[in-house]
Design a protein around this motif. Structure first.
Motif, PDB file in Angstrom:
ATOM      1  N   TRP A  75      94.729  11.303  17.242  1.00 49.47           N
ATOM      2  CA  TRP A  75      95.783  10.312  17.014  1.00 49.47           C
ATOM      3  C   TRP A  75      95.196   8.911  16.956  1.00 49.47           C
ATOM      4  O   TRP A  75      95.565   8.106  16.093  1.00 49.47           O
ATOM      5  CB  TRP A  75      96.834  10.377  18.124  1.00 49.47           C
ATOM      6  CG  TRP A  75      97.848   9.276  18.024  1.00 49.47           C
ATOM      7  CD1 TRP A  75      98.978   9.250  17.256  1.00 49.47           C
ATOM      8  CD2 TRP A  75      97.796   7.996  18.681  1.00 49.47           C
ATOM      9  NE1 TRP A  75      99.624   8.046  17.393  1.00 49.47           N
ATOM     10  CE2 TRP A  75      98.931   7.263  18.267  1.00 49.47           C
ATOM     11  CE3 TRP A  75      96.907   7.427  19.588  1.00 49.47           C
ATOM     12  CZ2 TRP A  75      99.192   5.976  18.723  1.00 49.47           C
ATOM     13  CZ3 TRP A  75      97.161   6.127  20.044  1.00 49.47           C
ATOM     14  CH2 TRP A  75      98.296   5.423  19.617  1.00 49.47           C
ATOM     15  N   LEU A  76      94.278   8.594  17.862  1.00 46.91           N
ATOM     16  CA  LEU A  76      93.679   7.264  17.897  1.00 46.91           C
ATOM     17  C   LEU A  76      92.918   6.979  16.607  1.00 46.91           C
ATOM     18  O   LEU A  76      93.047   5.885  16.033  1.00 46.91           O
ATOM     19  CB  LEU A  76      92.740   7.141  19.100  1.00 46.91           C
ATOM     20  CG  LEU A  76      91.991   5.815  19.243  1.00 46.91           C
ATOM     21  CD1 LEU A  76      92.970   4.653  19.379  1.00 46.91           C
ATOM     22  CD2 LEU A  76      91.044   5.857  20.435  1.00 46.91           C
ATOM     23  N   ARG A  77      92.145   7.946  16.130  1.00 47.06           N
ATOM     24  CA  ARG A  77      91.396   7.745  14.896  1.00 47.06           C
ATOM     25  C   ARG A  77      92.334   7.520  13.707  1.00 47.06           C
ATOM     26  O   ARG A  77      92.102   6.647  12.871  1.00 47.06           O
ATOM     27  CB  ARG A  77      90.472   8.937  14.652  1.00 47.06           C
ATOM     28  CG  ARG A  77      89.236   8.918  15.542  1.00 47.06           C
ATOM     29  CD  ARG A  77      88.645  10.288  15.808  1.00 47.06           C
ATOM     30  NE  ARG A  77      88.578  11.151  14.644  1.00 47.06           N
ATOM     31  CZ  ARG A  77      88.360  12.469  14.735  1.00 47.06           C
ATOM     32  NH1 ARG A  77      88.215  13.035  15.921  1.00 47.06           N
ATOM     33  NH2 ARG A  77      88.290  13.197  13.651  1.00 47.06           N
ATOM     34  N   GLU A  78      93.409   8.296  13.643  1.00 43.47           N
ATOM     35  CA  GLU A  78      94.388   8.123  12.562  1.00 43.47           C
ATOM     36  C   GLU A  78      95.063   6.750  12.649  1.00 43.47           C
ATOM     37  O   GLU A  78      95.302   6.102  11.622  1.00 43.47           O
ATOM     38  CB  GLU A  78      95.432   9.233  12.637  1.00 43.47           C
ATOM     39  CG  GLU A  78      94.891  10.614  12.302  1.00 43.47           C
ATOM     40  CD  GLU A  78      95.890  11.708  12.611  1.00 43.47           C
ATOM     41  OE1 GLU A  78      96.985  11.388  13.129  1.00 43.47           O
ATOM     42  OE2 GLU A  78      95.585  12.896  12.346  1.00 43.47           O
ATOM     43  N   THR A  79      95.354   6.313  13.873  1.00 44.01           N
ATOM     44  CA  THR A  79      96.006   5.020  14.063  1.00 44.01           C
ATOM     45  C   THR A  79      95.071   3.875  13.691  1.00 44.01           C
ATOM     46  O   THR A  79      95.489   2.888  13.066  1.00 44.01           O
ATOM     47  CB  THR A  79      96.471   4.889  15.525  1.00 44.01           C
ATOM     48  OG1 THR A  79      97.343   5.982  15.835  1.00 44.01           O
ATOM     49  CG2 THR A  79      97.208   3.585  15.754  1.00 44.01           C
ATOM     50  N   LEU A  80      93.809   3.993  14.046  1.00 43.09           N
ATOM     51  CA  LEU A  80      92.830   2.981  13.669  1.00 43.09           C
ATOM     52  C   LEU A  80      92.699   2.890  12.147  1.00 43.09           C
ATOM     53  O   LEU A  80      92.670   1.797  11.578  1.00 43.09           O
ATOM     54  CB  LEU A  80      91.472   3.323  14.292  1.00 43.09           C
ATOM     55  CG  LEU A  80      91.335   3.083  15.808  1.00 43.09           C
ATOM     56  CD1 LEU A  80      90.188   3.900  16.368  1.00 43.09           C
ATOM     57  CD2 LEU A  80      91.121   1.609  16.094  1.00 43.09           C
ATOM     58  N   ALA A  81      92.637   4.040  11.499  1.00 45.16           N
ATOM     59  CA  ALA A  81      92.502   4.055  10.040  1.00 45.16           C
ATOM     60  C   ALA A  81      93.737   3.450   9.374  1.00 45.16           C
ATOM     61  O   ALA A  81      93.625   2.682   8.406  1.00 45.16           O
ATOM     62  CB  ALA A  81      92.274   5.486   9.553  1.00 45.16           C
ATOM     63  N   ALA A  82      94.927   3.779   9.875  1.00 44.82           N
ATOM     64  CA  ALA A  82      96.162   3.238   9.300  1.00 44.82           C
ATOM     65  C   ALA A  82      96.234   1.725   9.498  1.00 44.82           C
ATOM     66  O   ALA A  82      96.673   0.986   8.604  1.00 44.82           O
ATOM     67  CB  ALA A  82      97.371   3.924   9.930  1.00 44.82           C
ATOM     68  N   ALA A  83      95.810   1.245  10.663  1.00 49.17           N
ATOM     69  CA  ALA A  83      95.806  -0.198  10.920  1.00 49.17           C
ATOM     70  C   ALA A  83      94.857  -0.918   9.978  1.00 49.17           C
ATOM     71  O   ALA A  83      95.146  -2.028   9.505  1.00 49.17           O
ATOM     72  CB  ALA A  83      95.434  -0.464  12.380  1.00 49.17           C
ATOM     73  N   LEU A  95      83.985   3.997  12.433  1.00 54.10           N
ATOM     74  CA  LEU A  95      84.417   4.603  13.687  1.00 54.10           C
ATOM     75  C   LEU A  95      83.417   5.675  14.052  1.00 54.10           C
ATOM     76  O   LEU A  95      82.952   6.420  13.190  1.00 54.10           O
ATOM     77  CB  LEU A  95      85.789   5.268  13.532  1.00 54.10           C
ATOM     78  CG  LEU A  95      87.009   4.391  13.302  1.00 54.10           C
ATOM     79  CD1 LEU A  95      88.245   5.276  13.177  1.00 54.10           C
ATOM     80  CD2 LEU A  95      87.182   3.401  14.430  1.00 54.10           C
ATOM     81  N   GLN A  96      83.106   5.794  15.334  1.00 53.54           N
ATOM     82  CA  GLN A  96      82.255   6.894  15.778  1.00 53.54           C
ATOM     83  C   GLN A  96      82.781   7.431  17.091  1.00 53.54           C
ATOM     84  O   GLN A  96      83.267   6.690  17.948  1.00 53.54           O
ATOM     85  CB  GLN A  96      80.793   6.447  15.936  1.00 53.54           C
ATOM     86  CG  GLN A  96      79.862   7.605  16.302  1.00 53.54           C
ATOM     87  CD  GLN A  96      78.446   7.414  15.832  1.00 53.54           C
ATOM     88  OE1 GLN A  96      77.845   6.386  16.086  1.00 53.54           O
ATOM     89  NE2 GLN A  96      77.901   8.414  15.154  1.00 53.54           N
ATOM     90  N   TRP A  97      82.709   8.760  17.249  1.00 48.39           N
ATOM     91  CA  TRP A  97      83.190   9.422  18.445  1.00 48.39           C
ATOM     92  C   TRP A  97      82.221  10.540  18.819  1.00 48.39           C
ATOM     93  O   TRP A  97      81.382  10.958  18.016  1.00 48.39           O
ATOM     94  CB  TRP A  97      84.606   9.974  18.242  1.00 48.39           C
ATOM     95  CG  TRP A  97      84.731  10.918  17.076  1.00 48.39           C
ATOM     96  CD1 TRP A  97      84.652  12.274  17.092  1.00 48.39           C
ATOM     97  CD2 TRP A  97      84.932  10.553  15.691  1.00 48.39           C
ATOM     98  NE1 TRP A  97      84.794  12.787  15.828  1.00 48.39           N
ATOM     99  CE2 TRP A  97      84.984  11.751  14.949  1.00 48.39           C
ATOM    100  CE3 TRP A  97      85.098   9.332  15.025  1.00 48.39           C
ATOM    101  CZ2 TRP A  97      85.164  11.769  13.567  1.00 48.39           C
ATOM    102  CZ3 TRP A  97      85.273   9.347  13.645  1.00 48.39           C
ATOM    103  CH2 TRP A  97      85.317  10.557  12.935  1.00 48.39           C
ATOM    104  N   HIS A  98      82.326  11.026  20.047  1.00 41.72           N
ATOM    105  CA  HIS A  98      81.401  12.046  20.534  1.00 41.72           C
ATOM    106  C   HIS A  98      81.669  13.380  19.844  1.00 41.72           C
ATOM    107  O   HIS A  98      82.818  13.777  19.639  1.00 41.72           O
ATOM    108  CB  HIS A  98      81.547  12.210  22.053  1.00 41.72           C
ATOM    109  CG  HIS A  98      80.365  12.861  22.695  1.00 41.72           C
ATOM    110  ND1 HIS A  98      80.096  14.205  22.572  1.00 41.72           N
ATOM    111  CD2 HIS A  98      79.375  12.345  23.473  1.00 41.72           C
ATOM    112  CE1 HIS A  98      79.000  14.494  23.243  1.00 41.72           C
ATOM    113  NE2 HIS A  98      78.540  13.381  23.799  1.00 41.72           N
TER     114      HIS A  98
END
Length: 306
Positions: free
Chosen positions: A289-297, A275-278
């Motif tokens: 929240w999105l990063r945590e949700t991606l990791a949990a998925a 994952l990469q973000w600005h």
């Protein structure tokens, strides 16, 4: 609003002009008339004492001064946008926010369904917009066109934070009636077979598997080339060709196509998805929240795969 005699609204126009290299397209990008954008360019030229964009044949090209300004202007606008978007609280069950995620066809096939299922289990009301991974994906972050990238480690930019998401490895797919099915897949047999391969769209760069095989000194006899990994299983079914694909793709493909997965007698590469973000949006509650949700998925996907 002015800062050091510059109307800051002109920075939005300058950014659009440098991205589009066209007055008409820049005007459409920021919802101005072509005349208003021409006027903005004239004022920018006067302020900076530089032409900024010059006509070369039928197109416009940025001057060296404009090229130097481009990343600084974009960075400033992203900072402003990040500041304005941040809210003290984020409730995924009531939000109407749209998250823009760059993902390859591979991630779309093997991971995104798990992400959407997990988000639904959480009662998330956010909208997810997936953008194709083509060319330099980092530019989508820096232009504010994407919130998150799901990309291989090899494409991660050192300019922005990143985190591991999931790993995979390559294997070979062939029709269950292939002449090599049930036999050891040697280096020589692999090289002699016909192959279906993926060529990344929008870039001359080789795919991960192709780069690895080149390092091993293995040359494939390419008979079919496609723009996506997810299309390869269907292109080898019923043929005497091989496809080198990620194991997660192979596992799914073998459940609904007459295919078998075979590991060759030489090492194939692994896939390290990140994952990469600005960097200016690292503390955005919605993106946290999105990063945590991606990791949990991703963890759910691994547990289901055993």
């Amino acid at each position: 609003m002015r800062f050091n005699k510059l109307d800051l609204n002109l920075l939005v126009a300058l950014d659009a002009l440098l991205v589009e290299s066209s007055i008409s397209r820049a005007a459409a990008r920021v919802h101005l008339s072509q005349g208003a954008m021409s006027n903005a360019l004239a004022r920018l030229r006067e302020h900076f004492g530089d032409e900024l964009l010059v006509a070369v044949g039928r197109r416009m090209e940025a001057t060296p001064r404009a090229q130097a300004l481009a990343p600084m202007v974009r960075d400033l606008l992203v900072r402003i946008d990040a500041t304005l978007q941040v809210q003290p609280l984020f409730d995924p069950t009531t939000t109407d926010r749209r998250f823009r995620i760059v993902a390859s066809d591979y991630s779309m096939w093997v991971f995104v369904p798990q992400l959407l299922q997990h988000a639904a289990e959480l009662g998330a009301t956010a909208c997810f917009e997936f953008l194709p991974q083509v060319g330099n994906a980092t530019q989508a972050l820096e232009r504010g066109e994407a919130d998150i990238l799901i990309i291989p480690l090899r494409y991660v930019s050192p300019e922005h934070p990143a985190a591991p998401l999931f790993r995979d490895e390559f294997t070979c797919l062939m029709d269950r009636h292939h002449a090599l099915a049930g036999q050891p897949l040697t280096r020589e047999a692999y090289a002699a077979a016909g192959h279906v391969v993926m060529q990344p769209p929008g870039t001359p760069a080789a795919a991960i598997d192709a780069s690895h095989l080149e390092q091993l000194g293995i040359t494939r006899r390419v008979e079919v080339a496609s723009y996506s990994f997810s299309s390869l299983p269907g292109l080898v079914a019923g043929t005497q060709r091989l496809a080198t694909v990620q194991r997660r793709i192979a596992r799914k493909a073998c459940t609904h196509l007459p295919l078998v997965a075979v590991d060759p007698e030489f090492e194939l590469p692994t896939v390290d998805q990140r994952l990469q973000w600005h960097r200016h949006r690292a503390t955005d509650p919605g993106l946290l929240w999105l990063r945590e949700t991606l990791a949990a998925a991703a963890q759910q996907m691994d547990s289901l795969a055993g």
